[in-house]
Design an enzyme around this catalytic site. Structure first.
Site, PDB file in Angstrom:
ATOM      1  N   SER A 278     -40.951  55.277 -14.896  1.00 32.17           N
ATOM      2  CA  SER A 278     -40.080  56.308 -14.321  1.00 32.17           C
ATOM      3  C   SER A 278     -40.283  57.647 -15.020  1.00 32.17           C
ATOM      4  CB  SER A 278     -38.616  55.886 -14.462  1.00 32.17           C
ATOM      5  OG  SER A 278     -38.437  54.583 -13.986  1.00 32.17           O
TER       6      SER A 278
HETATM    7  N1  SAH Z   1     -38.033  50.542 -16.080  1.00 32.78           N
HETATM    8  C1  SAH Z   1     -39.480  50.654 -15.928  1.00 32.78           C
HETATM    9  C2  SAH Z   1     -39.900  51.145 -14.558  1.00 32.78           C
HETATM   10  C3  SAH Z   1     -39.641  50.123 -13.547  1.00 32.78           C
HETATM   11  S1  SAH Z   1     -40.604  50.189 -12.075  1.00 32.78           S
HETATM   12  C4  SAH Z   1     -40.083  51.488 -17.025  1.00 32.78           C
HETATM   13  O1  SAH Z   1     -39.366  51.979 -17.897  1.00 32.78           O
HETATM   14  O2  SAH Z   1     -41.314  51.606 -17.040  1.00 32.78           O
HETATM   15  C5  SAH Z   1     -39.753  48.878 -11.245  1.00 32.78           C
HETATM   16  C6  SAH Z   1     -40.071  47.501 -11.734  1.00 32.78           C
HETATM   17  O3  SAH Z   1     -39.189  46.613 -11.068  1.00 32.78           O
HETATM   18  C7  SAH Z   1     -41.484  47.027 -11.407  1.00 32.78           C
HETATM   19  O4  SAH Z   1     -42.158  46.702 -12.571  1.00 32.78           O
HETATM   20  C8  SAH Z   1     -41.254  45.809 -10.512  1.00 32.78           C
HETATM   21  O5  SAH Z   1     -42.186  44.768 -10.737  1.00 32.78           O
HETATM   22  C9  SAH Z   1     -39.858  45.400 -10.904  1.00 32.78           C
HETATM   23  N2  SAH Z   1     -39.149  44.581  -9.917  1.00 32.78           N
HETATM   24  C10 SAH Z   1     -39.069  44.727  -8.576  1.00 32.78           C
HETATM   25  N3  SAH Z   1     -38.307  43.750  -8.047  1.00 32.78           N
HETATM   26  C11 SAH Z   1     -37.899  42.969  -9.077  1.00 32.78           C
HETATM   27  C12 SAH Z   1     -37.082  41.792  -9.184  1.00 32.78           C
HETATM   28  N4  SAH Z   1     -36.527  41.197  -8.110  1.00 32.78           N
HETATM   29  N5  SAH Z   1     -36.868  41.270 -10.403  1.00 32.78           N
HETATM   30  C13 SAH Z   1     -37.411  41.831 -11.509  1.00 32.78           C
HETATM   31  N6  SAH Z   1     -38.181  42.928 -11.474  1.00 32.78           N
HETATM   32  C14 SAH Z   1     -38.419  43.498 -10.279  1.00 32.78           C
END
Ligand code: SAH
Length: 222
Positions: free
Chosen positions: A70
């Site tokens: 992000s």
């Molecule tokens: N917080 C992260 C950015 C997240 S991007 C950072 O600091 O870099 C969103 C993430 O959510 C992705 O890695 C994706 O794989 C995850 N995601 C999507 N659906 C999900 C689910 N049902 N359970 C766990 N993770 C999930």
């Protein structure tokens, strides 16, 4: 390397950090503890290859598995909106690079973070170890179901967009707890929602428009 070179390199790092924090402030991240945590955690450690050079720009960047780290100001605003206290137990859904979890770990007692991609969890864990962050537990799981064994959580942060705040996460929020979650259809307008669990029921507050990758059900096959 001559001594002068080391000083120059250190000056460069100090100046880059100062500019990074200044940019966060100008975008509304004003909480001193959040700014200190973001000054401490090097975003560059969570990025690979050419993207590591752009770590201090206020922009989302690609990570493995087609996901994104992000934008720093959004990480700051979401962390600030959580109103963390040092005794808190926090759940993050969407480990991604691990950057947000690392920032949370500076401000709370324990952080549980889950991602549906095994590889992202593994890579993030290696960075947590390298940075000496020992209060984070990372797990491969479908985070939309939460972590019932560790519930209730004082704070929950979802870093992928849901169509609605997931019911299991609402159920795993402690009374008096706060959840931050981007809500909306993927690729259309999403809004960051702050949910407070009251003694009876929930209070919902819309914070700002954002854009996140979608929350997807189930563990990824990779
Ligand atoms: N917080 C992260 C950015 C997240 S991007 C950072 O600091 O870099 C969103 C993430 O959510 C992705 O890695 C994706 O794989 C995850 N995601 C999507 N659906 C999900 C689910 N049902 N359970 C766990 N993770 C999930």
């Amino acid at each position: 390397m001559a001594e002068g070179d080391t000083d120059d390199a250190e000056d460069g790092i100090a100046e880059r950090r100062m500019r990074f924090v200044f940019a966060l402030r100008s975008r509304g991240v004003t909480d001193g503890r959040v700014l200190a945590a973001m000054e401490r955690i090097d975003r560059g450690a969570f990025l690979r290859g050419i993207f590591a050079e752009r770590a201090y720009e206020d922009t989302p960047l690609p990570i493995a598995c087609g996901q994104t780290i992000s934008q720093p100001s959004v990480v700051g605003l979401m962390t600030q909106a959580l109103e963390l206290e040092p005794r808190h137990k926090v759940l993050e859904v969407g480990t991604g690079s691990g950057y947000q979890a690392a920032v949370l770990a500076c401000l709370a007692r324990r952080v549980y973070t889950t991602d549906r991609h095994r590889r992202l969890v593994r890579d993030a864990e290696a960075v947590f170890v390298a940075l000496g962050l020992s209060n984070i537990t990372a797990m491969t799981a479908d985070g939309s179901r939460g972590l019932p064994d560790q519930a209730p959580f004082d704070r929950i942060i979802v870093t992928a967009a849901a169509e609605d705040p997931p019911g299991p996460l609402l159920a795993q929020l402690a009374i008096g707890g706060i959840m931050i979650v981007p809500v909306g259809q993927s690729d259309t307008v999403q809004h960051l929602i702050r949910v407070r669990r009251l003694a009876e029921g929930f209070d919902y507050e819309e914070l700002r428009a954002v854009r996140f990758v979608p929350l997807v059900e189930g563990i990824a096959p990779d």
